[in-house]
Write a protein that holds these residues in place. Structure first.
Motif, PDB file in Angstrom:
ATOM      1  N   ALA A  37      66.674  42.829  70.830  1.00  0.00           N
ATOM      2  CA  ALA A  37      66.566  44.281  71.037  1.00  0.00           C
ATOM      3  C   ALA A  37      66.875  45.038  69.749  1.00  0.00           C
ATOM      4  CB  ALA A  37      67.504  44.724  72.161  1.00  0.00           C
ATOM      5  N   TYR A  38      67.872  44.594  68.989  1.00  0.00           N
ATOM      6  CA  TYR A  38      68.225  45.264  67.739  1.00  0.00           C
ATOM      7  C   TYR A  38      67.081  45.155  66.728  1.00  0.00           C
ATOM      8  CZ  TYR A  38      72.991  44.972  69.638  1.00  0.00           C
ATOM      9  OH  TYR A  38      74.099  45.052  70.421  1.00  0.00           O
ATOM     10  N   ALA A  39      66.506  43.979  66.628  1.00  0.00           N
ATOM     11  CA  ALA A  39      65.388  43.801  65.696  1.00  0.00           C
ATOM     12  C   ALA A  39      64.209  44.685  66.103  1.00  0.00           C
ATOM     13  CB  ALA A  39      64.969  42.336  65.643  1.00  0.00           C
ATOM     14  N   MET A  40      63.918  44.715  67.393  1.00  0.00           N
ATOM     15  CA  MET A  40      62.819  45.549  67.872  1.00  0.00           C
ATOM     16  C   MET A  40      63.105  47.027  67.599  1.00  0.00           C
ATOM     17  SD  MET A  40      62.014  43.510  71.430  1.00  0.00           S
ATOM     18  CE  MET A  40      61.127  44.866  72.162  1.00  0.00           C
ATOM     19  N   ALA A  41      64.353  47.450  67.790  1.00  0.00           N
ATOM     20  CA  ALA A  41      64.718  48.848  67.536  1.00  0.00           C
ATOM     21  C   ALA A  41      64.538  49.187  66.063  1.00  0.00           C
ATOM     22  CB  ALA A  41      66.160  49.107  67.984  1.00  0.00           C
ATOM     23  N   HIS A  42      64.944  48.284  65.183  1.00  0.00           N
ATOM     24  CA  HIS A  42      64.801  48.546  63.748  1.00  0.00           C
ATOM     25  C   HIS A  42      63.335  48.628  63.328  1.00  0.00           C
ATOM     26  CE1 HIS A  42      69.107  47.603  63.390  1.00  0.00           C
ATOM     27  NE2 HIS A  42      69.013  48.407  62.354  1.00  0.00           N
ATOM     28  N   ALA A  81      68.771  61.613  55.085  1.00  0.00           N
ATOM     29  CA  ALA A  81      68.891  62.092  56.457  1.00  0.00           C
ATOM     30  C   ALA A  81      68.367  61.031  57.418  1.00  0.00           C
ATOM     31  CB  ALA A  81      68.124  63.396  56.626  1.00  0.00           C
ATOM     32  N   SER A  82      67.221  60.425  57.100  1.00  0.00           N
ATOM     33  CA  SER A  82      66.695  59.355  57.927  1.00  0.00           C
ATOM     34  C   SER A  82      67.626  58.153  57.894  1.00  0.00           C
ATOM     35  CB  SER A  82      65.304  58.928  57.443  1.00  0.00           C
ATOM     36  OG  SER A  82      64.402  59.981  57.611  1.00  0.00           O
ATOM     37  N   ALA A  83      68.180  57.880  56.730  1.00  0.00           N
ATOM     38  CA  ALA A  83      69.090  56.738  56.601  1.00  0.00           C
ATOM     39  C   ALA A  83      70.324  56.946  57.463  1.00  0.00           C
ATOM     40  CB  ALA A  83      69.477  56.541  55.140  1.00  0.00           C
ATOM     41  N   ASP A  84      70.824  58.194  57.548  1.00  0.00           N
ATOM     42  CA  ASP A  84      71.979  58.469  58.401  1.00  0.00           C
ATOM     43  C   ASP A  84      71.665  58.160  59.861  1.00  0.00           C
ATOM     44  OD1 ASP A  84      73.409  59.267  56.196  1.00  0.00           O
ATOM     45  OD2 ASP A  84      73.186  61.408  56.587  1.00  0.00           O
ATOM     46  N   VAL A  85      70.472  58.486  60.307  1.00  0.00           N
ATOM     47  CA  VAL A  85      70.066  58.192  61.684  1.00  0.00           C
ATOM     48  C   VAL A  85      70.098  56.687  61.911  1.00  0.00           C
ATOM     49  CG1 VAL A  85      68.111  58.246  63.278  1.00  0.00           C
ATOM     50  CG2 VAL A  85      68.713  60.288  61.985  1.00  0.00           C
ATOM     51  N   VAL A  86      69.542  55.936  60.996  1.00  0.00           N
ATOM     52  CA  VAL A  86      69.514  54.473  61.128  1.00  0.00           C
ATOM     53  C   VAL A  86      70.929  53.908  61.087  1.00  0.00           C
ATOM     54  CG1 VAL A  86      68.702  52.323  60.066  1.00  0.00           C
ATOM     55  CG2 VAL A  86      67.178  54.300  60.183  1.00  0.00           C
ATOM     56  N   ASP A 136      73.671  55.421  61.972  1.00  0.00           N
ATOM     57  CA  ASP A 136      74.309  55.749  63.247  1.00  0.00           C
ATOM     58  C   ASP A 136      73.880  54.776  64.348  1.00  0.00           C
ATOM     59  OD1 ASP A 136      75.597  57.893  62.080  1.00  0.00           O
ATOM     60  OD2 ASP A 136      74.277  59.413  62.966  1.00  0.00           O
ATOM     61  N   TRP A 137      72.597  54.431  64.375  1.00  0.00           N
ATOM     62  CA  TRP A 137      72.131  53.473  65.389  1.00  0.00           C
ATOM     63  C   TRP A 137      72.707  52.089  65.121  1.00  0.00           C
ATOM     64  CZ3 TRP A 137      70.563  54.492  70.026  1.00  0.00           C
ATOM     65  CH2 TRP A 137      70.052  55.752  70.291  1.00  0.00           C
ATOM     66  N   ASN A 138      72.805  51.693  63.851  1.00  0.00           N
ATOM     67  CA  ASN A 138      73.431  50.399  63.536  1.00  0.00           C
ATOM     68  C   ASN A 138      74.860  50.359  64.040  1.00  0.00           C
ATOM     69  OD1 ASN A 138      71.240  49.229  62.258  1.00  0.00           O
ATOM     70  ND2 ASN A 138      71.862  49.886  60.230  1.00  0.00           N
TER      71      ASN A 138
END
Length: 184
Positions: free
Chosen positions: A61-66, A30-35, A37-39
């Motif tokens: 920004a992408y690195a910071m978000a991850h 479930a957490s992986a799906d969230v990540v 989706d953001w990717n």
């Protein structure tokens, strides 16, 4: 000789471990799906930008978000909160601050993801954790010099100094950033 239905401690332990692995795997997916989706949203946002875009700013920004998503989800698991809510808010808050032109896209994904999470204390705590993780990430990176333009590049005259090579030149994108090469 044991009957096939008799209790066997090793088999019972294996079944228990398999059950725990399934539970952990379903929680992590479930957490992986969230990540994921953001990717996908970050990739779509990047592809929607006119060339050359702002690659250093976007990548940063992408690195910071991850990193914020990882920190938020990890803290949420320890706190028995919703790791999905925590990761979603962390990604959103970092991205809207770092890439303000994508606010509508990022807001839409956050609303969709939060709508799929059951209301309750786990969600509320997850939202708080995600906001805190994003804030910490933004604070840590606020004075790192990444968004300060270095001005136009002036080639040196010594051997080994970079010289412009046609058709390339070095520019700083709108908003400033370390220079990068692009096709004019």
């Amino acid at each position: 000789m044991h009957s096939p239905m008799a209790f066997h401690p090793i088999l019972a332990a294996r079944r228990l471990h398999a059950g725990v692995a399934l539970l952990i795997g379903s929680a992590c997916s479930a957490s992986a799906d969230v990540v994921i989706d953001w990717n996908a949203t970050m990739n779509h946002y990047n592809e929607s930008q006119p060339p050359p875009g702002a690659p250093p700013l976007e990548i940063r920004a992408y690195a910071m978000a991850h990193i914020a998503m990882f920190n938020a989800a990890s803290e949420a698991v320890k706190s028995h909160a919703s790791s999905e809510a925590a990761a979603a808010v962390a990604a959103h808050d970092v991205l809207v601050r770092g890439l303000p032109s994508g606010v509508s896209v990022f807001d839409a994904l956050l609303a969709k993801q939060l709508g799929q999470i059951a209301d309750g204390s786990e969600k509320v705590i997850g939202l708080q954790i995600g906001g805190r993780a994003a804030g910490e990430m933004l604070s840590e990176r606020s004075n790192d010099g990444a968004v300060q333009g270095e001005g136009p590049y002036k080639p040196g005259t010594k051997p080994g100094n970079y010289q412009f090579t046609k058709p390339f030149d070095v520019i700083a994108p709108p908003g400033g950033s370390p220079p990068y090469a692009h096709f004019p």
